[in-house]
Design a protein around this motif. Structure first.
Motif, mmCIF file in Angstrom:
data_model
loop_
_atom_site.group_PDB
_atom_site.id
_atom_site.type_symbol
_atom_site.label_atom_id
_atom_site.label_comp_id
_atom_site.label_asym_id
_atom_site.label_seq_id
_atom_site.Cartn_x
_atom_site.Cartn_y
_atom_site.Cartn_z
ATOM 1 N N VAL A 264 0.833 -1.203 0.000
ATOM 2 C CA VAL A 264 0.000 0.000 0.000
ATOM 3 C C VAL A 264 0.865 1.250 0.000
ATOM 4 O O VAL A 264 0.565 2.242 -0.677
ATOM 5 N N THR A 265 1.965 1.218 0.751
ATOM 6 C CA THR A 265 2.873 2.368 0.783
ATOM 7 C C THR A 265 3.485 2.615 -0.597
ATOM 8 O O THR A 265 3.533 3.754 -1.074
ATOM 9 N N ALA A 266 3.935 1.534 -1.247
ATOM 10 C CA ALA A 266 4.505 1.669 -2.593
ATOM 11 C C ALA A 266 3.466 2.211 -3.568
ATOM 12 O O ALA A 266 3.757 3.090 -4.388
ATOM 13 N N PHE A 267 2.247 1.695 -3.475
ATOM 14 C CA PHE A 267 1.173 2.132 -4.363
ATOM 15 C C PHE A 267 0.827 3.610 -4.130
ATOM 16 O O PHE A 267 0.660 4.387 -5.066
ATOM 17 N N ALA B 221 3.562 5.993 -5.408
ATOM 18 C CA ALA B 221 3.595 6.017 -6.873
ATOM 19 C C ALA B 221 2.450 6.829 -7.453
ATOM 20 O O ALA B 221 2.653 7.700 -8.306
ATOM 21 N N HIS B 222 1.218 6.564 -7.011
ATOM 22 C CA HIS B 222 0.099 7.280 -7.631
ATOM 23 C C HIS B 222 0.085 8.749 -7.228
ATOM 24 O O HIS B 222 -0.413 9.601 -7.970
ATOM 25 N N PHE C 48 4.502 -0.559 -7.332
ATOM 26 C CA PHE C 48 4.883 0.848 -7.519
ATOM 27 C C PHE C 48 4.647 1.270 -8.979
ATOM 28 O O PHE C 48 4.087 2.334 -9.256
ATOM 29 N N GLY C 49 5.071 0.413 -9.902
ATOM 30 C CA GLY C 49 4.864 0.716 -11.315
ATOM 31 C C GLY C 49 3.388 0.831 -11.662
ATOM 32 O O GLY C 49 2.972 1.742 -12.392
ATOM 33 N N PHE C 50 2.584 -0.083 -11.118
ATOM 34 C CA PHE C 50 1.148 -0.012 -11.368
ATOM 35 C C PHE C 50 0.539 1.224 -10.709
ATOM 36 O O PHE C 50 -0.426 1.799 -11.209
#
Length: 391
Positions: free
Chosen positions: A248-251, A254-255, A304-306
């Motif tokens: 969740v942190t990576a997401f 990233a967004h 992260f990429g997504f």
């Protein structure tokens, strides 16, 4: 022999439960997916004052919903008692629908309240642009253009949209403005008076913050089914909280990056590219859940990429509404916070639903994770294909 029979029986029992869960989840998603396609989106109303003393209006809306009398109280057209009427209109060719729209035009004009210095102005229809019917499961957005006369020496302009027509996003471009100003108006809400010349009085910081916080939250719950399924895919990976927090942190990081960069105009990708890739991200996360229960080193980087893609998807909503120039950063941050609250609400609700099963990782994986992930992957694959080929 008895233990073997018991184990085999237990496996069959778990398989039956898993298949039943998959059927229930798949059935739920099958009913929700059309709802997404029939989602009632706010009308986009663009006023342009470039050609004095004339004003121009472009209305981008789901005209079939207006013609059918679908109430804005419904989240999607299928909930309306007039759903069949809507579906019949949705199937009409542009020529046949145009005849219906022209007959409806007096009612539409009556619900479009244009006012200058307290005096109402009735615009004139200049064109009606209706695209082909296409996929009947996808809402058709038509464009109607109007023009009207600005009274001599008029100082203030005001707009409202009939409550029965639903929400709308008001965008205004005056001759002296470099950019459009946008305001999201809820059902029956009247826009603040806008001066035809000079500075526009901005909303307070608190008003802007609340408006964009609400917009961000509702973009996830209840409207963002694709984002909801992606977050559920992250949630399902493991019964431990650390893998979920890492993903969740990576997401989130990233967004947040791409949402900000896109809104600041550093780069932009076409929705025809972004939307199929967002759907593909749902498939990847769900399929990986089936084959592993551990957070591998590469997964946070993939997430992260997504997240970068999903950020560009979020930016599409903000482009429609626009961000106030005086509180650009406030609107951007609070929209992002609203998105996060929406995602956390999804996780909290999911935890409440499956908390009893999460106590036993083996049972949880067999009865919940695998069936749910397969159902999510199936929906994501359907979206990937349909979005990629443009239907």
């Amino acid at each position: 022999m008895v233990p073997f029979v018991m184990v085999r029986g237990a496996r069959k029992h778990n398989m039956r439960i898993g298949l039943a869960a998959a059927a229930l989840i798949g059935g739920w998603l099958a009913t929700v997916t059309p709802c997404l396609a029939h989602e009632i989106r706010p009308a986009l109303v663009t006023f342009t004052f470039d050609t004095a003393p004339r004003y121009d209006i472009e209305l981008s809306a789901n005209l079939e919903a207006l013609l059918a009398g679908v109430s804005p109280a419904h989240k999607d057209t299928n909930e309306s008692p007039n759903a069949q009427r809507y579906n019949d209109l949705r199937a009409l060719s542009p020529e046949k629908l145009r005849a219906q729209v022209e007959a409806f035009m007096p009612q539409l004009l009556d619900g479009m309240h244009v006012e200058f210095d307290g005096n109402r102005s009735t615009p004139r229809v200049t064109s009606i642009d209706i695209p082909p019917a296409g996929d009947l499961a996808i809402s058709r957005l038509s464009r109607v253009r109007f023009e009207g006369d600005v009274p001599p020496d008029a100082k203030m302009f005001r707009w409202s949209y009939a409550p029965e027509f639903g929400q709308n996003v008001l965008r205004v471009k005056r001759a002296e403005d470099k950019e459009m100003t946008g305001t999201w108006l809820k059902v029956g809400e009247v826009a603040d008076p806008i001066p035809l010349h000079g500075d526009i009085t901005p909303k307070s910081r608190l008003e802007v913050a609340w408006q964009y916080l609400t917009l961000g939250y509702t973009h996830i719950l209840p409207k963002g089914l694709d984002h909801i399924l992606f977050v559920l895919g992250l949630f399902l990976l493991s019964t431990r909280i650390k893998p979920l927090l890492v993903q969740v942190t990576a997401f989130t990081i990233a967004h947040s990056i791409t949402l900000g960069l896109t809104m600041y105009g550093f780069f932009s990708l076409s929705p025809t590219i972004v939307e199929p890739l967002i759907a593909a991200s749902i498939v990847y996360v769900a399929v990986e859940n089936v084959f592993t229960s551990d957070l591998h080193a590469w997964r946070p980087f993939v997430v992260f990429g997504f997240g970068l893609l999903h950020g560009m998807g979020f930016a599409g909503v903000l482009r429609e509404v626009g961000l106030p120039r005086s509180e650009f950063l406030t609107g951007l941050i609070t929209f992002n916070v609203g998105v996060e609250f929406g995602q956390l609400s999804v996780i909290a609700l999911a935890f409440l639903v499956v908390s009893a099963w999460r106590k036993n990782p083996a049972i949880y994986r067999g009865r919940i994770v695998v069936p749910a992930s397969l159902a999510i992957a199936a929906v994501g694959l359907y979206w990937t294909v349909t979005r990629a080929i443009g239907i």
